[in-house]
Design an enzyme around this catalytic site. Structure first.
Site, PDB file in Angstrom:
ATOM      1  N   GLU A 247       0.874  -1.164   0.000  1.00 49.91           N
ATOM      2  CA  GLU A 247       0.000   0.000   0.000  1.00 49.91           C
ATOM      3  C   GLU A 247       0.911   1.213   0.000  1.00 49.91           C
ATOM      4  OE1 GLU A 247      -2.130   3.022   0.988  1.00 49.91           O
ATOM      5  OE2 GLU A 247      -2.186   2.001   2.935  1.00 49.91           O
ATOM      6  N   CYS A 281      -1.640   8.492   3.523  1.00 45.83           N
ATOM      7  CA  CYS A 281      -1.785   8.103   2.120  1.00 45.83           C
ATOM      8  C   CYS A 281      -3.163   8.476   1.601  1.00 45.83           C
ATOM      9  CB  CYS A 281      -1.538   6.615   1.959  1.00 45.83           C
ATOM     10  SG  CYS A 281      -2.601   5.646   3.010  1.00 45.83           S
TER      11      CYS A 281
HETATM   12  C1  UN1 Z   1      -6.612   6.546   7.333  1.00 51.11           C
HETATM   13  O1  UN1 Z   1      -6.984   7.028   6.280  1.00 51.11           O
HETATM   14  O2  UN1 Z   1      -7.073   6.907   8.409  1.00 51.11           O
HETATM   15  O3  UN1 Z   1      -0.419   5.242   5.306  1.00 51.11           O
HETATM   16  C2  UN1 Z   1      -5.620   5.468   7.378  1.00 51.11           C
HETATM   17  C3  UN1 Z   1      -1.573   5.664   5.352  1.00 51.11           C
HETATM   18  C4  UN1 Z   1      -2.679   4.643   5.278  1.00 51.11           C
HETATM   19  C5  UN1 Z   1      -3.548   4.633   6.446  1.00 51.11           C
HETATM   20  C6  UN1 Z   1      -4.555   5.700   6.388  1.00 51.11           C
HETATM   21  N1  UN1 Z   1      -2.094   3.363   5.074  1.00 51.11           N
HETATM   22  O4  UN1 Z   1      -1.801   6.820   5.500  1.00 51.11           O
END
Ligand code: UN1
Length: 486
Positions: A247, A281
């Site tokens: 991710e 993200c």
């Molecule tokens: C969120 O949107 O609260 O690295 C979680 C990141 C994501 C997690 C976001 N994997 O920001």
């Protein structure tokens, strides 16, 4: 305080040097020293995970789930410690730290229950008295490599499904937040994770992370982090027989349609853009507002953003904490600077605070055009580009006109428009009348295009990633399958 590795059931020193764990709101304050693992340390952790695998895989899944239930109970008892640590080590505000803590608990709760749901399927066979079904089996030792922006929730949404499905784990937390990683492993061990089932290696991405990901004994890699690192790892791993889920970045857009509840939309955009200081993200970094409501929406965003106090997390008024490092701060400032040189205008914020930490005002830019880097590259800071649209079709095509495809949101009261957007948006997660951020433990999370590689995380899909399907053909006719039927 000295943070060390946990390998094969023991906390241990390693062969590398020590590094400093500092607070981003007070960088001269050293919270702890931590170990920089060498490739030999990582090798030892993988050996421990390999040795522990068989016994853990044979442990009934509901019993593995019960260890996670116990973990949930212990985490709950330590909630204050985790919230304080997220504030000091990561720089989250108290509300953000408490929010991440609660999300982490929900994840542990959900995945504990997955111990009862590791079902295969029975499927009818073409052949009489041939019982055909699938079973789910664990993979082996798996690697968990996580980022600093969600130091608690992301490791949980990777380690818990891996463990409940019967895999052993080698976990490398980020070097900006090693202490939270250590605390989690301590509590997992206290909950009953047997020696070798969870192993922790501290250290850098290029040494510890890369050694871990590329070891041939590792059966799966679950990675969250930047696109640069994700792409580098996936190149190193190309052709290797392991499962990968990654991710990575996002460039998440919000569309605000004329029928939208503008207060709701402004609140959602500001929260999505500036919460966690934009270091998400899923952060909102672009907003396309219908021209007819642009002036009003812009005013409401500025008004909402102006109420956010940027301050050290320990200040009870703080709504936005520091960025994680000098590098991240400079990166955001460069995007702001570059955009203004290309003709964008700062309508709110734009300045670093005169404080020791890495504090940046929430920043809203207008007159942004699609060709500017700030409109299509991930900033990972509190920077929002405000743009307008006239045709809804254009807005949708601009939402999709970036390499990323993580999250998108629409504010509208028009159901047909909403359905159209849901269908057309090239993203892994669509929100209607909700910010682009956030997720729930039981729902799949992740993106398409450059935002993600491999299956989704979280939810039942997140558990299934950590399993293989075995298809079974069991003939009980007594005569077996005769001849070459297919
Ligand atoms: C969120 O949107 O609260 O690295 C979680 C990141 C994501 C997690 C976001 N994997 O920001």
């Amino acid at each position: 305080m000295r943070l060390t590795n946990y390998i094969g059931g023991r906390w241990m020193e390693g062969g590398g040097s020590l590094d400093k764990d500092v607070s981003p709101s007070q960088p001269d304050q050293v919270l702890a020293d931590f170990l920089e693992s060498t490739p030999q340390d990582v090798d030892m952790a993988i050996s421990a995970a390999t040795a522990a695998f068989r016994a853990w895989a044979e442990t009934p899944a509901p019993r593995r789930g019960r260890i996670l239930h116990q973990f949930h109970r212990i985490l709950t008892e330590h909630s204050d410690q985790y919230v304080d640590l997220m504030m000091s080590e990561q720089g989250k505000t108290r509300a953000e730290a408490a929010g991440e803590f609660q999300k982490g608990l929900n994840l542990v709760e959900f995945f504990a229950g997955e111990g009862f749901r590791l079902n295969g399927e029975t499927v009818p066979s073409e052949i009489a008295h041939n019982f055909t079904y699938t079973v789910r089996e664990p993979l082996g030792p798996v690697a968990v490599i996580t980022p600093w922006n969600f130091p608690f929730a992301i490791p949980l949404w990777k380690m818990c499904p891996a463990l409940v499905a019967g895999n052993t784990v080698v976990f490398k937390p980020p070097s900006y937040t090693p202490w939270i990683g250590v605390r989690m492993v301590e509590d997992l061990v206290a909950a009953g994770a047997p020696p070798g089932v969870v192993n922790l290696v501290l250290g850098s991405g290029p040494v510890a992370g890369e050694t871990l990901a590329t070891d041939p004994r590792i059966r799966a890699l679950s990675f969250t982090g930047s696109n640069a690192v994700g792409q580098h790892l996936s190149q190193l791993l190309a052709g290797r027989p392991l499962k990968i889920t990654m991710e990575m970045g996002g460039k998440n857009a919000v569309v605000v349609a004329p029928s939208a509840d503008l207060d709701l939309a402004a609140a959602g955009v500001v929260q999505g853009a500036f919460g966690a200081a934009g270091q998400r993200c899923t952060a909102t970094s672009r907003v396309f507002v219908h021209r007819s409501i642009l002036a009003e929406f812009r005013a409401r965003c500025i008004e909402t953003a102006a109420k956010l106090v940027v301050a050290p997390p320990q200040n009870p008024e703080s709504a936005i904490g520091p960025l994680i490092s000098q590098g991240q701060l400079e990166r955001s400032l460069q995007y702001i600077d570059d955009a203004t040189q290309r003709g964008a205008r700062i309508v709110h914020g734009g300045r670093r605070l005169d404080l020791p930490g890495y504090f940046l005002q929430p920043t809203i830019l207008e007159n942004v055009t699609l060709d500017m880097p700030v409109a299509h590259e991930e900033v990972f800071g509190p920077v929002l580009a405000l743009m307008s649209y006239e045709s809804f079709e254009d807005a949708i095509s601009w939402v999709n006109a970036v390499p990323y495809g993580l999250s998108a949101a629409l504010y509208t009261r028009d159901l047909i428009e909403a359905q159209h957007f849901i269908h057309e948006a090239s993203v892994g997660m669509v929100h209607v009348n909700n910010p682009t951020i956030g997720g729930e433990a039981q729902l799949p999370f992740g993106g398409i295009k450059a935002s993600g590689l491999g299956p989704r995380e979280m939810g039942h899909e997140g558990t299934l990633f950590f399993t293989e399907t075995k298809t079974v053909f069991l003939d009980y006719s007594g005569s077996g399958r005769k001849g070459n039927l297919y």
